[in-house]
Write a protein that holds these residues in place. Structure first.
Motif, PDB file in Angstrom:
ATOM      1  N   GLN A   1      36.088  55.443  58.377  1.00 28.98           N
ATOM      2  CA  GLN A   1      37.153  54.742  57.666  1.00 28.98           C
ATOM      3  C   GLN A   1      37.368  55.443  56.322  1.00 28.98           C
ATOM      4  OE1 GLN A   1      36.922  50.435  57.476  1.00 28.98           O
ATOM      5  NE2 GLN A   1      36.015  50.300  59.527  1.00 28.98           N
ATOM      6  N   THR A   2      38.414  55.058  55.654  1.00 29.15           N
ATOM      7  CA  THR A   2      38.857  55.746  54.442  1.00 29.15           C
ATOM      8  C   THR A   2      37.781  55.783  53.360  1.00 29.15           C
ATOM      9  OG1 THR A   2      41.196  55.301  54.827  1.00 29.15           O
ATOM     10  CG2 THR A   2      40.531  55.585  52.548  1.00 29.15           C
ATOM     11  N   VAL A   3      37.720  56.932  52.673  1.00 30.26           N
ATOM     12  CA  VAL A   3      36.899  57.106  51.475  1.00 30.26           C
ATOM     13  C   VAL A   3      37.846  57.209  50.288  1.00 30.26           C
ATOM     14  CG1 VAL A   3      35.079  58.461  50.364  1.00 30.26           C
ATOM     15  CG2 VAL A   3      35.251  58.411  52.872  1.00 30.26           C
ATOM     16  N   TRP A   4      37.567  56.472  49.204  1.00 24.89           N
ATOM     17  CA  TRP A   4      38.460  56.559  48.057  1.00 24.89           C
ATOM     18  C   TRP A   4      37.704  56.298  46.754  1.00 24.89           C
ATOM     19  CZ3 TRP A   4      37.962  51.987  50.628  1.00 24.89           C
ATOM     20  CH2 TRP A   4      38.059  50.776  49.942  1.00 24.89           C
ATOM     21  N   MET A   5      38.265  56.788  45.667  1.00 26.41           N
ATOM     22  CA  MET A   5      37.705  56.583  44.337  1.00 26.41           C
ATOM     23  C   MET A   5      38.669  55.721  43.538  1.00 26.41           C
ATOM     24  SD  MET A   5      36.051  59.436  41.759  1.00 26.41           S
ATOM     25  CE  MET A   5      37.516  60.462  41.769  1.00 26.41           C
ATOM     26  N   GLU A   6      38.109  54.843  42.725  1.00 23.43           N
ATOM     27  CA  GLU A   6      38.932  53.878  42.012  1.00 23.43           C
ATOM     28  C   GLU A   6      38.427  53.754  40.581  1.00 23.43           C
ATOM     29  OE1 GLU A   6      40.868  49.734  43.451  1.00 23.43           O
ATOM     30  OE2 GLU A   6      38.693  49.853  43.601  1.00 23.43           O
ATOM     31  N   ILE A   7      39.330  53.640  39.664  1.00 24.26           N
ATOM     32  CA  ILE A   7      38.986  53.447  38.261  1.00 24.26           C
ATOM     33  C   ILE A   7      39.127  51.968  37.933  1.00 24.26           C
ATOM     34  CG2 ILE A   7      39.454  54.142  35.887  1.00 24.26           C
ATOM     35  CD1 ILE A   7      38.587  56.371  37.878  1.00 24.26           C
ATOM     36  N   VAL A   8      38.067  51.361  37.393  1.00 22.12           N
ATOM     37  CA  VAL A   8      38.088  49.937  37.050  1.00 22.12           C
ATOM     38  C   VAL A   8      37.669  49.774  35.601  1.00 22.12           C
ATOM     39  CG1 VAL A   8      37.558  49.284  39.424  1.00 22.12           C
ATOM     40  CG2 VAL A   8      35.694  49.482  37.765  1.00 22.12           C
ATOM     41  N   PRO A   9      38.098  48.690  34.962  1.00 22.14           N
ATOM     42  CA  PRO A   9      37.683  48.435  33.584  1.00 22.14           C
ATOM     43  C   PRO A   9      36.178  48.172  33.504  1.00 22.14           C
ATOM     44  CG  PRO A   9      39.576  47.087  34.213  1.00 22.14           C
ATOM     45  CD  PRO A   9      39.046  47.686  35.462  1.00 22.14           C
ATOM     46  N   ALA A  10      35.653  48.204  32.294  1.00 21.77           N
ATOM     47  CA  ALA A  10      34.231  47.929  32.089  1.00 21.77           C
ATOM     48  C   ALA A  10      33.876  46.545  32.605  1.00 21.77           C
ATOM     49  CB  ALA A  10      33.888  48.064  30.606  1.00 21.77           C
ATOM     50  N   ALA A  11      34.731  45.584  32.387  1.00 20.04           N
ATOM     51  CA  ALA A  11      34.595  44.250  32.975  1.00 20.04           C
ATOM     52  C   ALA A  11      35.631  44.146  34.084  1.00 20.04           C
ATOM     53  CB  ALA A  11      34.809  43.163  31.929  1.00 20.04           C
ATOM     54  N   ALA A  12      35.159  43.995  35.339  1.00 22.47           N
ATOM     55  CA  ALA A  12      36.086  44.107  36.468  1.00 22.47           C
ATOM     56  C   ALA A  12      35.813  43.039  37.516  1.00 22.47           C
ATOM     57  CB  ALA A  12      35.981  45.489  37.104  1.00 22.47           C
ATOM     58  N   ILE A  13      36.857  42.743  38.276  1.00 19.03           N
ATOM     59  CA  ILE A  13      36.764  41.840  39.429  1.00 19.03           C
ATOM     60  C   ILE A  13      36.187  42.637  40.596  1.00 19.03           C
ATOM     61  CG2 ILE A  13      38.116  40.481  41.080  1.00 19.03           C
ATOM     62  CD1 ILE A  13      40.217  40.244  38.711  1.00 19.03           C
ATOM     63  N   SER A  14      35.168  42.083  41.262  1.00 19.82           N
ATOM     64  CA  SER A  14      34.553  42.800  42.378  1.00 19.82           C
ATOM     65  C   SER A  14      34.843  42.176  43.733  1.00 19.82           C
ATOM     66  CB  SER A  14      33.035  42.898  42.186  1.00 19.82           C
ATOM     67  OG  SER A  14      32.461  41.608  42.078  1.00 19.82           O
TER      68      SER A  14
ATOM     69  N   PRO B   1      32.128  39.527  35.802  1.00 20.84           N
ATOM     70  CA  PRO B   1      31.032  39.333  34.844  1.00 20.84           C
ATOM     71  C   PRO B   1      30.967  37.914  34.303  1.00 20.84           C
ATOM     72  CG  PRO B   1      32.147  41.401  34.411  1.00 20.84           C
ATOM     73  CD  PRO B   1      32.955  40.690  35.450  1.00 20.84           C
ATOM     74  N   ALA B   2      29.743  37.429  34.124  1.00 21.56           N
ATOM     75  CA  ALA B   2      29.530  36.084  33.591  1.00 21.56           C
ATOM     76  C   ALA B   2      30.195  35.961  32.226  1.00 21.56           C
ATOM     77  CB  ALA B   2      28.036  35.798  33.491  1.00 21.56           C
ATOM     78  N   GLY B   3      30.760  34.791  31.991  1.00 15.07           N
ATOM     79  CA  GLY B   3      31.422  34.542  30.712  1.00 15.07           C
ATOM     80  C   GLY B   3      32.890  34.880  30.701  1.00 15.07           C
ATOM     81  N   SER B   4      33.373  35.467  31.796  1.00 14.50           N
ATOM     82  CA  SER B   4      34.791  35.827  31.864  1.00 14.50           C
ATOM     83  C   SER B   4      35.615  34.631  32.315  1.00 14.50           C
ATOM     84  CB  SER B   4      35.002  36.980  32.841  1.00 14.50           C
ATOM     85  OG  SER B   4      34.222  38.094  32.505  1.00 14.50           O
ATOM     86  N   GLU B   5      36.876  34.661  31.948  1.00 16.54           N
ATOM     87  CA  GLU B   5      37.835  33.693  32.462  1.00 16.54           C
ATOM     88  C   GLU B   5      38.803  34.406  33.398  1.00 16.54           C
ATOM     89  OE1 GLU B   5      38.716  30.060  29.542  1.00 16.54           O
ATOM     90  OE2 GLU B   5      39.437  31.987  28.772  1.00 16.54           O
ATOM     91  N   VAL B   6      39.375  33.649  34.320  1.00 18.26           N
ATOM     92  CA  VAL B   6      40.358  34.209  35.240  1.00 18.26           C
ATOM     93  C   VAL B   6      41.599  33.332  35.264  1.00 18.26           C
ATOM     94  CG1 VAL B   6      38.697  35.403  36.707  1.00 18.26           C
ATOM     95  CG2 VAL B   6      39.287  33.027  37.205  1.00 18.26           C
ATOM     96  N   VAL B   7      42.724  33.972  35.512  1.00 23.97           N
ATOM     97  CA  VAL B   7      43.989  33.269  35.702  1.00 23.97           C
ATOM     98  C   VAL B   7      44.485  33.593  37.104  1.00 23.97           C
ATOM     99  CG1 VAL B   7      46.367  32.973  34.922  1.00 23.97           C
ATOM    100  CG2 VAL B   7      44.558  33.402  33.252  1.00 23.97           C
TER     101      VAL B   7
ATOM    102  N   GLN C   1      38.554  55.807  30.020  1.00 23.89           N
ATOM    103  CA  GLN C   1      38.783  55.344  28.654  1.00 23.89           C
ATOM    104  C   GLN C   1      38.228  53.939  28.475  1.00 23.89           C
ATOM    105  OE1 GLN C   1      43.046  55.529  28.377  1.00 23.89           O
ATOM    106  NE2 GLN C   1      43.087  57.759  28.007  1.00 23.89           N
ATOM    107  N   ASN C   2      37.783  53.645  27.271  1.00 19.89           N
ATOM    108  CA  ASN C   2      37.365  52.285  26.888  1.00 19.89           C
ATOM    109  C   ASN C   2      36.329  51.704  27.836  1.00 19.89           C
ATOM    110  OD1 ASN C   2      39.322  52.335  24.779  1.00 19.89           O
ATOM    111  ND2 ASN C   2      40.912  51.781  26.286  1.00 19.89           N
ATOM    112  N   GLY C   3      35.350  52.537  28.206  1.00 17.58           N
ATOM    113  CA  GLY C   3      34.259  52.039  29.040  1.00 17.58           C
ATOM    114  C   GLY C   3      34.594  51.894  30.508  1.00 17.58           C
ATOM    115  N   GLU C   4      35.714  52.476  30.962  1.00 16.37           N
ATOM    116  CA  GLU C   4      36.077  52.377  32.382  1.00 16.37           C
ATOM    117  C   GLU C   4      34.994  52.992  33.266  1.00 16.37           C
ATOM    118  OE1 GLU C   4      40.952  52.499  32.441  1.00 16.37           O
ATOM    119  OE2 GLU C   4      39.847  54.388  32.317  1.00 16.37           O
TER     120      GLU C   4
END
Length: 870
Positions: free
Chosen positions: A205-218, A238-244, A120-123
């Motif tokens: 080692q483990t193989v797994w699938m993960e759902i991340v937002p369109a803009a995500a922490i890598s 992504p450039a231009g993002s802020e983090v807390v 959803q929403n570009g995930e």
């Protein structure tokens, strides 16, 4: 310039036993297994979230049953698969359910279906691999979605655009040459023996699938600075993002800060509680990503505040300091192998057990020896309080083309992958000259890349075994933080160099075998052997010498080793982790003078070793045999025990009786016959001849042929060639070995070739090698063919013999494409026999592949028409 070297006539090799895959998963037979193996099933294979420092809630574990196939290296994607394999256990392991060897001329394939998740929403949907040894090509619905090279590093692929509605076919193609390619491979070899072990091919080692937002922490990069009271944090997003960033302890916020992604942020940590083995305190870290001021992504992590450096103590010695306090690093050399899973621990509990057991022994440091573990292993070290000296995985000893570049790439990936773990306090660049190159440049590069840790540029470049100096080296520890020697079995101090801590990087290796807890009861390797009853005293004395050396400036030591590994039986515990040879509380007492406070001791259990003299136990078995006990299981155990206590007549007698009792031959029976057959007169020799094809199919390679050739050489040839002035009657030897067929002819031709090579009778060598290679060249390794050819180039002038040598060289090139050294040999031979244009063309190609001054000089001589030989 290639160096002439003396050859051994034969090298016995032994590959991991394999078994046919079954319909439906089950653990395959294995000599011993750990207590956790019975807990493994397709439904729960390593079910824990595999990346504790970058945790998200939306993920799917893809461990479990996949389809597998083994094909020739150049074959296309298989249309049929051989059976099921339990991922992530290596195909060679018992826990995989397959237990088959994959050779360097083969590919391994995996296949399973995955369902497209709801996005959803570009995930985006990411596919993560903890580790795949060595090269992986990942296909989704028949199309390549990514590739990766590196057997110990994780990788991730965005598969969103390749997914289709409903089921999707996921295929992974793997190529792993083990010790035959340019890849860092650690202790894995195709022919395990002594300090080298069974390979692990493919997904481990483990193989797994993960759902991340369109803009995500890598990724996160976390660097503590306890003196300034801050945590340096860089968030890849992504450039231009802020983090807390929010640090907390027990649910209470300790510190928070807001800033830009991709820049280094300073999270205040005033009066921080510090991480150490005595008190491994960790802070929780929440990282929120803001896009246009709104929450876009969030991950959970953790960190420890600690500092490691070299400083002088009050006595003026350069020491290792942790958190501004001198801390002796009392460590042990941990290989990270398992009898049932090889590179892969059976369960997460098993993975943690090793660290708990080592801490319960009283160590505060683990040297993780030329293996990179899953992220959860380092997580357990972080949580339990265990300092880690992390080895980089060594390049291959023979350093083929591309090995240097691959090593540097994998070192860089390893640093990035493991950077955030507070437990890692030192990097170990090279071990005992294994594939060493550009030591100063690389040591300085690692230090520049990660100044927060120590760098041990070369562990054991000065190496002593039984008081004999094996490997002196000038400027051995250039630019490193430590001077490091290896000394077996007894400890010694490293030289004092200004600004460097003195380290004993390896010592000990006391061999003690424990019956019924051995991977291979026919072998009990250690640097020295003692009985179980003598181990405690010997180990105590060694540690008393560490105390004396510490007073003279020694700052750390690494004992070999905590657990037996395959044929090495010099661990403090057995390979199955069931028996401890010195009780935990006794180990802590022995270690307490060097590590007075090691924090909370984990609760671990193991049997205490039976310290009854093994000879006494064997004597009791032998008396039972004399009294008439002859059942097959008893005879087999008697033969193994006889060999362990070096009763050769008893071993031969019991083995012969056991073999005579067999009507059919299981995998284990054939392995036993291979191990106990040492003469053509032994009853097992005829079985090896008869069952050669089956033995080779199960064990891989040419195990039966090599075994027969070893025996034929010892029985029929060795006495005639072993004296320095030997003049063998080759015709008589040929008549003697003719009864053995091809194996006899092959070993005789090899012996003849090596005899003339070592005698430096060059024309006779070339003639013998010509006959040997013409008949059996396809069995020789490329490096041996190349060495033969180069020797002929340097030492032989007869045109016909040189032309034959060129054919050997051409054969080595066919087996190892684009190897500049082999091209150089071939070009030189062609040039010497007058084929100048062909020689220049091939040498030009060699220079193109390898930017090497000696190759360029040879090419220039060819172009000028000058001799390239002395």
């Amino acid at each position: 310039m290639k160096n002439f070297k003396t050859f051994s006539v034969i090298a016995c090799c032994m590959l991991q036993l394999s078994a046919n895959a079954q319909n439906g998963w089950k653990i395959q037979p294995v000599a011993i297994q750990t207590r956790w193996a019975k807990e493994v099933s397709p439904a729960n294979a390593l079910k824990e979230y595999p990346r504790p420092q970058l945790v998200r809630k939306q993920w799917q574990n893809l461990n479990g049953l996949w389809q597998y196939a083994i094909t020739p290296k150049g074959a296309s994607t298989p249309t049929a698969y051989a059976g099921e394999i339990l991922v992530p256990y290596p195909i060679e392991s018992a826990l995989s359910g397959v237990k088959k060897a994959v050779l360097p001329n083969q590919n391994l394939w995996y296949k399973r279906n995955i369902t497209k998740p709801t996005l959803q929403n570009g995930e985006r949907a990411l596919l993560h691999f903890g580790a795949v040894d060595w090269q992986a090509v990942v296909l989704l619905n028949g199309k390549t979605v990514g590739t990766h090279t590196g057997g110990y590093q994780n990788f991730s692929l965005d598969i969103t655009d390749a997914l289709q509605g409903g089921n999707n076919e996921l295929v992974v193609q793997v190529y792993d040459p083990t010790d035959q390619g340019p890849n860092p491979h650690g202790k894995q070899v195709l022919s395990p023996k002594d300090i080298y072990y069974t390979p692990s091919t493919g997904i481990w080692q483990t193989v797994w699938m993960e759902i991340v937002p369109a803009a995500a922490i890598s990724n996160l990069r976390l660097t503590p600075d306890i003196d300034k009271g801050v945590l340096h944090v860089t968030v890849d997003a992504p450039a231009g993002s802020e983090v807390v960033l929010t640090a907390s302890s027990a649910g209470k916020t300790v510190s928070t800060i807001k800033g830009n992604a991709g820049t280094e942020l300073l999270l205040p940590m005033k009066a921080a509680k510090l991480w150490s083995p005595a008190d491994p305190f960790l802070y929780d870290l929440r990282v929120q990503l803001l896009k246009d001021g709104k929450p876009a992504d969030e991950v959970q992590s953790y960190f420890g505040m600690r500092k490691v450096e070299i400083r002088k103590d009050a006595a003026g010695y350069d020491r290792i300091f942790l958190n501004n306090q001198y801390t002796y690093n009392l460590g042990t050399l941990d290989q990270g192998f398992w009898p049932d899973g090889l590179l892969t621990a059976p369960t997460d509990e098993a993975l943690a057990f090793d660290i708990k057991a080592i801490k319960a022994m009283g160590f505060n440091t683990i040297r993780k020896h030329i293996k990179i573990e899953p992220a959860r292993w380092y997580y357990h070290c972080d949580k339990l309080g265990m300092m880690v000296w992390q080895d980089f995985v060594n390049p291959p000893h023979h350093m083929p083309e591309g090995a240097k570049e691959e090593f540097e790439k994998e070192v860089a990936a390893t640093i990035t992958q493991l950077y955030d773990h507070p437990c890692i306090t030192s990097w170990v660049l090279f071990n005992e000259k294994w594939g060493v190159f550009d030591q100063q440049r690389l040591t300085e590069w690692v230090k520049h890349t990660d100044p927060s840790r120590l760098i041990n540029g070369h562990s054991g470049e000065i190496l002593y075994v039984n008081e004999k100096l094996r490997s002196p080296s000038p400027n051995a520890w250039v630019s490193a933080d430590m001077t490091d020697v290896h000394s077996y079995p007894d400890p010694m101090n490293a030289p004092a160099h200004p600004g460097k801590a003195r380290i004993l990087g390896e010592f000990g290796g006391i061999g003690v075998f424990i019956p019924d807890h051995q991977w291979n009861p026919m072998s009990a390797w250690g640097y020295i052997q003692v009985t179980p009853s003598a181990l405690k005293a010997k180990y105590t004395i060694m540690n008393q010498h560490l105390q004396l050396l510490e007073k003279e400036g020694l700052s750390g030591s690494i004992y070999t080793q905590p657990f037996d590994v395959e044929t090495e039986q010099n661990g403090i515990m057995t390979y199955d982790r069931e028996v401890i040879k010195i009780p935990f509380e006794e180990m802590r007492r022995i270690h307490r003078p060097l590590v007075a406070n090691n924090g909370t001791i984990p609760a671990v259990t193991a049997q205490a070793a039976d310290i009854t003299d093994p000879g006494q136990l064997y004597s009791q078995l032998l008396q039972q045999y004399i009294d008439g006990k002859k059942d097959p299981a008893f005879l087999r155990k008697l033969a193994m025990t006889a060999q362990q206590v070096d009763d050769k007549p008893g071993a031969r007698l019991a083995a012969a009786d056991y073999i005579a009792s067999l009507k059919t031959y299981s995998v284990d029976d054939l392995a036993f016959i291979m191990q106990t057959t040492n003469s053509a007169k032994d009853p097992g020799f005829a079985i090896v001849q008869q069952q050669a094809a089956e033995i080779d199919r199960l064990m891989g390679g040419r195990q039966a042929e090599v075994k027969m050739m070893n025996i034929i050489y010892k029985d029929e040839i060795q006495a005639a060639v072993s004296k320095p002035d030997a003049q063998p009657d080759w015709n008589q030897l040929a008549a003697n070995v003719s009864k053995y067929g091809a194996a006899g002819e092959e070993i005789l031709l090899r012996a003849k070739t090596i005899h003339y090579l070592n005698k430096q009778e060059w024309d006779d060598f070339a003639k013998a090698a010509g006959e040997y290679v013409s008949k059996y060249g396809n069995t020789l390794r490329p490096e041996e063919l190349n060495q033969y050819a180069w020797t002929a180039f340097e030492r032989v002038n007869d045109a016909a013999l040189l032309a034959a040598a060129a054919s050997w060289s051409e054969l080595s090139l066919k087996a190892s494409e684009n190897n500049a050294a082999y091209m150089d040999t071939y070009a030189n031979l062609l040039y010497k026999i007058g084929k100048k244009e062909d020689a220049i063309r091939i040498q030009t190609n060699a220079v193109r592949i390898a930017d090497d001054d000696s190759l360029k000089e040879t090419l220039s001589k060819m172009q000028r028409g000058e001799k390239t030989w002395k």
